[in-house]
Write an enzyme that holds these catalytic residues in place. Structure first.
Site, PDB file in Angstrom:
ATOM      1  N   ASP A  19       0.861  -1.038  -0.083  1.00  0.00           N
ATOM      2  CA  ASP A  19       0.033  -0.011  -0.180  1.00  0.00           C
ATOM      3  C   ASP A  19       0.931   1.144   0.291  1.00  0.00           C
ATOM      4  O   ASP A  19       0.702   2.172  -0.597  1.00  0.00           O
ATOM      5  CB  ASP A  19      -0.931  -0.102   1.172  1.00  0.00           C
ATOM      6  CG  ASP A  19      -2.220   0.847   1.219  1.00  0.00           C
ATOM      7  OD1 ASP A  19      -2.479   1.293   0.023  1.00  0.00           O
ATOM      8  OD2 ASP A  19      -2.817   1.150   2.389  1.00  0.00           O
ATOM      9  N   HIS A  68      -4.512   2.383  -7.191  1.00  0.00           N
ATOM     10  CA  HIS A  68      -5.426   2.146  -6.413  1.00  0.00           C
ATOM     11  C   HIS A  68      -6.720   1.794  -7.386  1.00  0.00           C
ATOM     12  O   HIS A  68      -7.652   1.162  -6.921  1.00  0.00           O
ATOM     13  CB  HIS A  68      -5.777   3.140  -5.460  1.00  0.00           C
ATOM     14  CG  HIS A  68      -5.209   2.923  -4.153  1.00  0.00           C
ATOM     15  ND1 HIS A  68      -3.876   3.212  -3.831  1.00  0.00           N
ATOM     16  CD2 HIS A  68      -5.404   2.451  -2.869  1.00  0.00           C
ATOM     17  CE1 HIS A  68      -3.585   2.996  -2.788  1.00  0.00           C
ATOM     18  NE2 HIS A  68      -4.636   2.357  -1.978  1.00  0.00           N
ATOM     19  N   HIS A 110      -6.463  -1.704  -8.224  1.00  0.00           N
ATOM     20  CA  HIS A 110      -7.050  -2.437  -7.063  1.00  0.00           C
ATOM     21  C   HIS A 110      -8.424  -2.434  -7.157  1.00  0.00           C
ATOM     22  O   HIS A 110      -8.950  -3.808  -6.959  1.00  0.00           O
ATOM     23  CB  HIS A 110      -6.264  -1.626  -5.750  1.00  0.00           C
ATOM     24  CG  HIS A 110      -7.303  -2.172  -4.447  1.00  0.00           C
ATOM     25  ND1 HIS A 110      -8.201  -1.652  -4.218  1.00  0.00           N
ATOM     26  CD2 HIS A 110      -6.982  -3.228  -3.649  1.00  0.00           C
ATOM     27  CE1 HIS A 110      -8.847  -2.527  -3.157  1.00  0.00           C
ATOM     28  NE2 HIS A 110      -8.031  -3.196  -2.801  1.00  0.00           N
ATOM     29  N   HIS A 136      -5.703  -5.796   0.806  1.00  0.00           N
ATOM     30  CA  HIS A 136      -5.401  -4.581   0.138  1.00  0.00           C
ATOM     31  C   HIS A 136      -3.974  -4.140  -0.513  1.00  0.00           C
ATOM     32  O   HIS A 136      -3.982  -4.134  -1.807  1.00  0.00           O
ATOM     33  CB  HIS A 136      -5.831  -3.697   0.939  1.00  0.00           C
ATOM     34  CG  HIS A 136      -5.858  -2.135   0.455  1.00  0.00           C
ATOM     35  ND1 HIS A 136      -6.720  -1.695  -0.428  1.00  0.00           N
ATOM     36  CD2 HIS A 136      -4.894  -1.158   0.784  1.00  0.00           C
ATOM     37  CE1 HIS A 136      -6.362  -0.388  -0.747  1.00  0.00           C
ATOM     38  NE2 HIS A 136      -5.399   0.033  -0.077  1.00  0.00           N
TER      39      HIS A 136
HETATM   40 ZN   LIG Z   1      -4.422   1.815   0.124  1.00  0.00          ZN
END
Ligand SMILES: [Zn+2]
Length: 373
Positions: free
Chosen positions: A175, A260, A263, A277
């Protein structure tokens, strides 16, 4: 592009990180009031509640705790808000992972009470921000809530983080790895950050995002290897700060972008739900760099870093079969179902994303093959 030139920076009022700091919680909550309402992660509830009860029993503060039921959703928020009201709480404490933290933020915000966040792993950058991600009771994504205030204190006990599963720490690095590259994309496109209604980024936000990246490259592998043996070193402390404070301040103050966005697209494939994540974000970083046609040295640095610390660099490592249908599904969600990818400084189409995913997957396979020789 942002419409005005106003720049803004948001952050928690205080951040404290060190071994054994959890035991000082009462000292910190006392400055906000006497009646404490703690929301504790379900897995850790028994152990941490017992410790806290002992600490608060020998103090003048009143302590109440509730076990988090597992989802950051409206019924859980309503239940906990009613409890906090019933106890006339002066301060809310959220202890746990991302969902526990996000729920505590909503409860504190709706009651306009001070908030202390105690993350129990370094797996996400949720602790410092003024944002919560809310879901339905069955776990479907409902949206993001932006609160008026960031937490008043983020308290990180290194001893607790060190005992959490290593995979959570590694995912936190995934992340955090996105923070600088997404900041750079937002700067190039002059997009709004996540502070209040969205402003231009301050130079401070950019510097923090860069520092986050530098620490990962310097200390990421050292920290992972130390934690594998359960020991805390300066490198571990640095990466905890990078995953939690620097990544948190970085993303909130500079914005997210393609990593992201990818993601969000990957979550359309059910097989990826068992991945964390940051594991999905790490592959998203490689896709973003492919879209941006980043220099080969930069791509190589990122892919090698991911391989060294144990983050996925191919679709297969996320259990995604590289079929046209799967990749089209992901690309469609990235482009049409989520605004983040459009922070990139060039026009994004489904084809751009589709091609980048395939090329990123091929690069990941290439470096894995080279390593194997
Ligand atoms: Zn994140």
């Amino acid at each position: 592009m942002v419409e005005a030139t106003t720049r803004a920076f948001g952050s928690p009022s205080k951040y404290i990180q060190g071994p054994g700091e959890f035991n000082n919680l009462e000292v910190y909550t006392k400055s906000f009031g006497k009646i404490v309402f703690a929301l504790i992660d379900g897995f850790l509830y028994d152990a941490l509640n017992k410790d806290l009860r002992a600490i608060y029993d020998s103090s003048e503060s009143d302590y109440h705790a509730e076990k988090f039921q597992g989802e950051c959703c409206q019924p859980e928020v309503d239940r906990l808000t009613a409890k906090a009201n019933e106890y006339s709480a002066d301060v809310i404490v959220g202890i746990g992972g991302g969902k526990t933290i996000d729920t505590a933020k909503i409860v504190a915000s709706s009651l306009n009470l001070p908030l202390v966040i105690v993350p129990t792993s370094a797996s996400t950058d949720a602790p410092t921000s003024a944002m919560s991600v809310i879901y339905t009771e069955s776990g479907e994504h409902r949206g993001t809530i932006r609160h008026k205030r960031n937490p008043d204190l983020v308290l990180v006990d290194t001893n607790i983080i060190t005992k959490a599963p290593l995979r959570l720490f590694i995912s936190g690095m995934g992340d955090a790895l996105a923070t600088y590259f997404e900041a750079r994309a937002n700067e190039a496109s002059d997009s709004a950050n996540f502070v209040g209604k969205g402003y231009r980024r301050c130079k401070a936000g950019m510097a923090i995002a860069k520092m986050c990246y530098d620490i990962l490259l310097q200390d990421g592998l050292k920290a992972k290897l130390a934690l594998k043996r359960g020991v805390c070193t300066e490198a571990v402390e640095n990466v905890i700060e990078a995953n939690t404070l620097l990544s948190g301040l970085g993303f909130e103050n500079t914005g997210c972008a393609a990593a992201h966005g990818i993601h969000a697209g990957l979550t359309e494939i059910a097989a990826t739900h068992k991945y964390l994540h940051g594991e999905k974000v790490a592959f998203g970083v490689i896709c973003q760099l492919v879209m941006e046609n980043a220099p080969p040295e930069e791509l190589e640095t990122i892919i090698r870093f991911c391989m060294q610390v144990g983050l996925p660099t191919t679709l297969a490592q996320l259990d995604v079969e590289a079929t046209e249908e799967n990749i089209r599904t992901i690309a469609h969600k990235v482009v049409a179902g989520n605004p983040l990818v459009h922070a990139e400084p060039f026009k994004i189409t489904e084809d751009v994303v589709y091609n980048a995913i395939i090329a990123a997957d091929e690069l990941g396979k290439y470096y894995q093959g080279r390593e194997a020789k």
